[in-house]
Design an enzyme around this catalytic site. Structure first.
Site, PDB file in Angstrom:
ATOM      1  N   GLU A 129      -4.268  -8.448   0.577  1.00 19.88           N
ATOM      2  CA  GLU A 129      -4.074  -7.168   1.259  1.00 19.88           C
ATOM      3  C   GLU A 129      -5.281  -6.262   0.975  1.00 19.88           C
ATOM      4  OE1 GLU A 129      -0.520  -4.976   0.279  1.00 19.88           O
ATOM      5  OE2 GLU A 129      -0.887  -3.544   1.883  1.00 19.88           O
ATOM      6  N   GLY A 269      -2.620  -2.008  -9.186  1.00 20.02           N
ATOM      7  CA  GLY A 269      -1.529  -2.267 -10.129  1.00 20.02           C
ATOM      8  C   GLY A 269      -0.935  -3.652  -9.972  1.00 20.02           C
ATOM      9  N   ALA A 270      -0.594  -3.998  -8.736  1.00 17.20           N
ATOM     10  CA  ALA A 270       0.064  -5.277  -8.499  1.00 17.20           C
ATOM     11  C   ALA A 270       0.115  -5.539  -7.008  1.00 17.20           C
ATOM     12  CB  ALA A 270       1.483  -5.251  -9.063  1.00 17.20           C
ATOM     13  N   MET A 271       0.557  -6.750  -6.653  1.00 19.17           N
ATOM     14  CA  MET A 271       0.594  -7.120  -5.238  1.00 19.17           C
ATOM     15  C   MET A 271       1.840  -7.945  -4.949  1.00 19.17           C
ATOM     16  SD  MET A 271      -0.754  -7.002  -2.290  1.00 19.17           S
ATOM     17  CE  MET A 271       0.118  -7.744  -0.925  1.00 19.17           C
ATOM     18  N   GLU A 272       2.511  -7.572  -3.861  1.00 13.61           N
ATOM     19  CA  GLU A 272       3.841  -8.092  -3.554  1.00 13.61           C
ATOM     20  C   GLU A 272       3.864  -9.408  -2.785  1.00 13.61           C
ATOM     21  OE1 GLU A 272       2.458  -5.274  -2.112  1.00 13.61           O
ATOM     22  OE2 GLU A 272       3.027  -5.102  -0.008  1.00 13.61           O
ATOM     23  N   HIS A 305       8.871  -1.832  -7.791  1.00 15.02           N
ATOM     24  CA  HIS A 305       8.178  -1.574  -6.525  1.00 15.02           C
ATOM     25  C   HIS A 305       7.835  -2.890  -5.801  1.00 15.02           C
ATOM     26  CE1 HIS A 305       5.387   0.815  -3.929  1.00 15.02           C
ATOM     27  NE2 HIS A 305       4.766  -0.349  -3.860  1.00 15.02           N
ATOM     28  N   GLU A 306       7.211  -3.800  -6.531  1.00 11.45           N
ATOM     29  CA  GLU A 306       6.784  -5.051  -5.868  1.00 11.45           C
ATOM     30  C   GLU A 306       8.018  -5.866  -5.466  1.00 11.45           C
ATOM     31  OE1 GLU A 306       3.833  -4.751  -5.104  1.00 11.45           O
ATOM     32  OE2 GLU A 306       3.187  -3.352  -6.655  1.00 11.45           O
ATOM     33  N   HIS A 309       9.527  -4.522  -2.280  1.00  8.97           N
ATOM     34  CA  HIS A 309       8.746  -4.867  -1.090  1.00  8.97           C
ATOM     35  C   HIS A 309       9.285  -6.128  -0.400  1.00  8.97           C
ATOM     36  CE1 HIS A 309       5.471  -2.149  -0.418  1.00  8.97           C
ATOM     37  NE2 HIS A 309       4.847  -2.359  -1.555  1.00  8.97           N
ATOM     38  N   GLU A 328       4.824   1.367   2.280  1.00  7.26           N
ATOM     39  CA  GLU A 328       4.489   1.952   0.976  1.00  7.26           C
ATOM     40  C   GLU A 328       5.305   3.213   0.668  1.00  7.26           C
ATOM     41  OE1 GLU A 328       3.262   0.242  -1.087  1.00  7.26           O
ATOM     42  OE2 GLU A 328       2.045  -1.240  -0.035  1.00  7.26           O
TER      43      GLU A 328
END
Ligand code: B3K
Ligand code: ZN
Length: 890
Positions: A129, A269-272, A305-306, A309, A328
């Site tokens: 992304e 931070g991170a990726m879903e 959060h992830e 998603h 988001e």
């Protein structure tokens, strides 16, 4: 930069559906030390005819790869049958249905952008992304092209025993030459930005989750073997998130396995990625020696959060990147609600609003201001902003406030039901809310398309004879780049009126029947530029408590005097407004001192303020975590926002003065509270304990602000007795930042505590880079030569360059301009390798016009210097050119 090289702007209005669909994709990765070879097989179908000649060229995005072959329906194409451009591969007129095989290769070990396929330490990993997949293979790299993926990974068996991709593992085994393979299948059609691959030698923490319908989901957290012991908090957070999303929103997980991999080199931070989240180690690894209380909370919220998603983002995704807030904003809202349930509602709300105010409000008032749904961009990576995320979440929260929890839930259920498996727009989200609630939200949509923070002014008038109270609300919104005039917003204003005892009085609108008791809090809906609300049966002029819980992302001027603010700080039954009133009171007192300092008057901290501060400190009815927040003075950044032209030196001088005054004048009270809030027993992360630590450490910090040696001894003992990072950091920060006698010794000792953990070392770096001491910049330069620093690692860049330029205003904004020259130098060095990281850093100068003239000019010069460079990334070019060109009304 020359005009011809100027990057192109993309517009929402130019959206056109994809000419070709992909019904299936197969990827084969052959991973080697010096290169990675990718074979992609696409099943494609034409969707419609495009140009006048009746041809539909196939254009596949691609970047930074070597193309080896293109095969169409089994026929290898000659090189003149396609065109390779720097950013794409074009096949003039393929048949209606076809199979396309593309073989490419790239060099992951040289990919410092941390986008596409790259290496972090000994492992391979990906970040796609927004547009990283085009660095892996040629593909229609846009979110409205969704396909099921089958992925084969082949790599050396000894070095990379762990081979992961999205979905379920369907095959695997040994190959000749000491190699090994695994095959993964993801049955859920997904856009390319959710693709992920990991290959490494990783340890794993395993657990399981039984969903509400009784399915068993394997949970796997991967990290370097030596870090697996630090994954337990993250695993617990994942299980809590899964249960919470079932209970609160009825959302169940869909695959048989949910994997998270911790990676040391990661831009955000991170990726879903579907079924295979990739996380910055900062949001997975924690133990008491390496992570602070707030980092434990950060793990809870990012894991949630992830995970969330999976529905708000993956099952229902975005049609195009202008819709980014669709996933988001909604997902931030969901993670905020989760944290609010597991920590404390008011504490969470205050912290969320602090982030919004300190980051989004300035963005919305600056040269890069954009609506929650932007209508143009040069580089989409620049739009993962506080506006899209945090203001987007506030907009979703307002929907919940207006529709009620049940109405909001119905709307969300309908949205998921209607659009599961689709790529949609913000419009579809609002339409579902409308349909489920039988309510038009026409004016509300303006929140998505108009930038800028609205201002609301409130005035009360009271008529004793008729016992009628009139509340008049007036809204306006400043101009933002490209938007000079704004239409009035639909603003929910949660309202209460307090009597002299602080009790909320019944709010009966004029004309309302008095059969049922009137509520003591109401959500007033402001729609026009100015509206008046009339209440009956109000005996005396009350004190208004408006915008309770921060019911809308606006700047409110309730026209209260200091005595009213002190009253609300002590008595408001809405915890958010209690905090808010204290902050506003402190801000006014501090701005008054800024003005006195400018006049050359002697400084004197008002006794009334000290009394109100003491009363709050000693209010045992107030939860310690809330008390700590209520006693945290507004930041230097906040003060600067409120000055006509920001003066970092004045903000620093006054904040330091007030802290020192409180230290001396409340020494006994602070010491008593410091001792009273000791947390018994060994450290464990728990919200209540964290609240006590926060209050106790705040007292310690203030005690040290008086620069008194007894306080330094207290802090040294605190440090040496600490069994956790929160307390250690709290003890040494005031010593190091104050340049107190033990500072150097502590820096050396703290290093020993941190040396074995990259995340702990980040704190060792940033505590020094943010120290507001005269030699800050030379120290920062020295830190950058330290063996543990690397410009290629985003966490280290944030810990040193970010902490100095973003977290040390008085030294970064030194009148010599040396701080700005340093930042420009680092931005250029970073940009060559990692444009996303460079753009985030350069944004720290984007609001140069807000500053004192001498500083503004120095910043402007450095921005101009950057813009004259020949090889700028789109990322940096966009931020710098917008910063320099925006109108001067910033
Ligand atoms: N969706 C990612 C962010 C991607 C950023 C790309 N530059 C993480 C998140 O918001 O959950
Ligand atoms: Zn997100």
């Amino acid at each position: 930069m020359s005009d011809s090289a100027k990057p192109q702007t993309r517009y929402l209005k130019d959206y056109a559906p994809p000419p070709y669909a992909v019904s299936a994709i197969q990827l084969r990765f052959e991973l080697f030390e010096e290169s990675a070879r990718v074979t992609s097989t696409l099943e494609m179908q034409r969707q419609h005819r495009q140009d006048e000649a009746g041809q539909t060229p196939l254009m596949l995005d691609g970047h930074d790869m070597t193309l080896h072959s293109v095969t169409l329906d089994g026929q290898k194409l000659d090189t003149d049958a396609y065109i390779v451009e720097p950013e794409r591969l074009v096949i003039a007129n393929p048949p209606e249905r076809f199979t396309l095989e593309i073989v490419t290769s790239s060099k992951p070990q040289d990919n410092a952008s941390l986008e596409g396929l790259y290496r972090s330490g000994d492992m391979f990993c990906t970040q796609c992304e927004a547009e990283g997949f085009r660095k892996i293979t040629y593909y229609p790299d846009r979110p409205d092209v969704m396909a099921p993926y089958t992925v084969t990974i082949e790599a050396d068996k000894a070095r990379y025993p762990t081979l992961l991709s999205n979905g379920n593992r369907i095959d695997g085994g040994d190959l000749p030459d000491g190699r090994r393979f695994a095959v993964w299948q993801d049955p859920f059609p997904k856009p390319s930005y959710l693709f992920a691959l990991v290959a490494g030698n990783l340890g794993c923490l395993r657990d399981a989750f039984i969903t509400q319908s009784g399915r068993r989901v394997a949970l796997e957290l991967y990290a370097r073997e030596q870090d697996v012991a630090q994954c337990h908090h993250a695993m617990a957070a994942l299980k809590k998130s899964m249960r919470w999303d079932e209970e609160r929103f009825g959302r169940e997980y869909d695959l048989d396995v949910y994997m998270i991999v911790a990676v040391g080199d990661f831009n955000m931070g991170a990726m879903e990625n579907k079924g295979l989240n990739i996380f910055n180690t900062k949001y997975v690894l924690a133990n008491p020696d390496t992570a602070t209380d707030s980092e434990y909370e950060g793990i809870d919220s990012v894991i949630a959060h992830e995970y969330f998603h999976n529905w708000s983002g993956n099952r229902v995704t975005c049609r195009d990147w202008f819709q980014l807030s669709l996933k988001e904003g909604l997902t931030v809202f969901r993670d905020q609600e989760f944290s609010s349930d597991i920590v404390s509602g008011p504490v969470q709300r205050i912290n969320d609003v602090r982030v919004l105010r300190s980051h989004q409000f300035p963005e919305d008032a600056g040269p890069t201001a954009h609506p929650v749904q932007p209508d143009s961009y040069i580089e989409i990576n620049n739009f993962y902003t506080n506006t899209v995320y945090n203001k987007g979440a506030e907009v979703v929260r307002m929907l919940q406030t207006l529709l009620g929890r049940d109405g909001f839930r119905k709307g969300l259920d309908l949205y998921f039901e209607r659009h599961d498996g689709q790529a949609v727009t913000v419009e579809e989200f609002i339409s579902a809310m409308e349909a489920a609630n039988g309510r038009a939200l026409t004016q509300f949509r303006l929140w998505y398309v108009q930038a800028g923070t609205p201002q609301v002014r409130a005035a009360l008038s009271h008529d004793a004879a008729s016992q009628r109270l009139t509340l008049t609300l007036r809204q306006s919104c400043p101009a933002t780049p490209g938007q000079s005039f704004k239409q009035p917003f639909h603003i929910p204003i949660a309202t209460a009126l307090l009597d002299q005892q602080g009790q909320a009085i019944p709010l009966r609108l004029v004309g309302e029947s008095n059969a049922a008791p009137a509520p003591t809090e109401r959500v007033l809906e402001l729609r026009a530029t100015e509206e008046s609300f009339h209440f009956d049966g109000v005996a005396q002029m009350p004190t208004p408590s408006l915008l309770r819980g921060f019911s809308a992302p606006v700047k409110l001027d309730a026209q209260l005097d200091n005595a009213q603010l002190a009253f609300l700080w002590a008595h408001d039954s809405d915890p958010f407004n209690r905090w808010e009133s204290g902050q506003e009171y402190a801000t006014r007192v501090m701005l008054g001192l800024v003005a006195a300092r400018a006049r050359g008057d002697s400084l004197n901290l008002d006794e009334n303020f000290v009394d109100a501060f003491r009363a709050c400190l000693q209010d045992d009815a107030l939860d310690p975590a809330l008390r700590a927040l209520a006693l945290t003075l507004p930041s230097e950044g906040h003060l600067m926002e409120r000055m006509t032209l920001a003066d970092p030196q004045a903000a620093h001088a006054i904040r330091s003065f007030v802290r020192a005054q409180l230290s001396v004048r409340l020494e006994a009270e602070l010491l008593t509270a410091y001792h009273a809030f000791r947390v018994a027993g060994a450290y464990r992360y728990a919200p209540l304990d964290a609240g006590r630590r926060a209050l106790r450490n705040l007292c310690l910090d203030l005690l040290l602000a008086g620069q008194d040696s007894a306080a330094e001894t207290l802090a040294l003992n605190h440090y040496h007795n600490a069994d956790n990072m929160t307390d250690r950091l709290a003890a040494i920060t005031p010593i190091i930042h104050g340049g107190l006698p033990h500072s150097d010794k502590l820096i050396a000792d703290f290093y020993i505590h941190c040396a074995s953990s990259a995340n702990a070392l980040d704190k060792w770096f940033s505590i020094q880079a943010s120290a507001p001491l005269p030699d800050a910049l030379p120290r920062v330069r020295a830190l950058m030569t330290h063996q543990d620093f690397s410009l290629r690692n985003p966490n280290k860049v944030r810990a040193v360059i970010g902490a100095f330029c973003g977290g040390n205003p008085v030294r970064f904004h030194d009148a010599s301009g040396a701080g700005y020259a340093f930042l420009a130098e680092q931005v250029l060095a970073l940009d060559a390798a990692n444009p996303q990281a460079a753009a985030r850093m350069v944004a720290l100068m984007s609001r140069w016009r807000r500053f004192r003239r001498d500083l503004a000019e120095l910043m402007q010069k450095q921005l101009q210097r950057i813009l004259t460079q020949d090889k700028l990334s789109n990322d940096v070019y966009e931020i710098v050119s917008k910063s320099l060109n925006a109108p001067a009304d910033d």
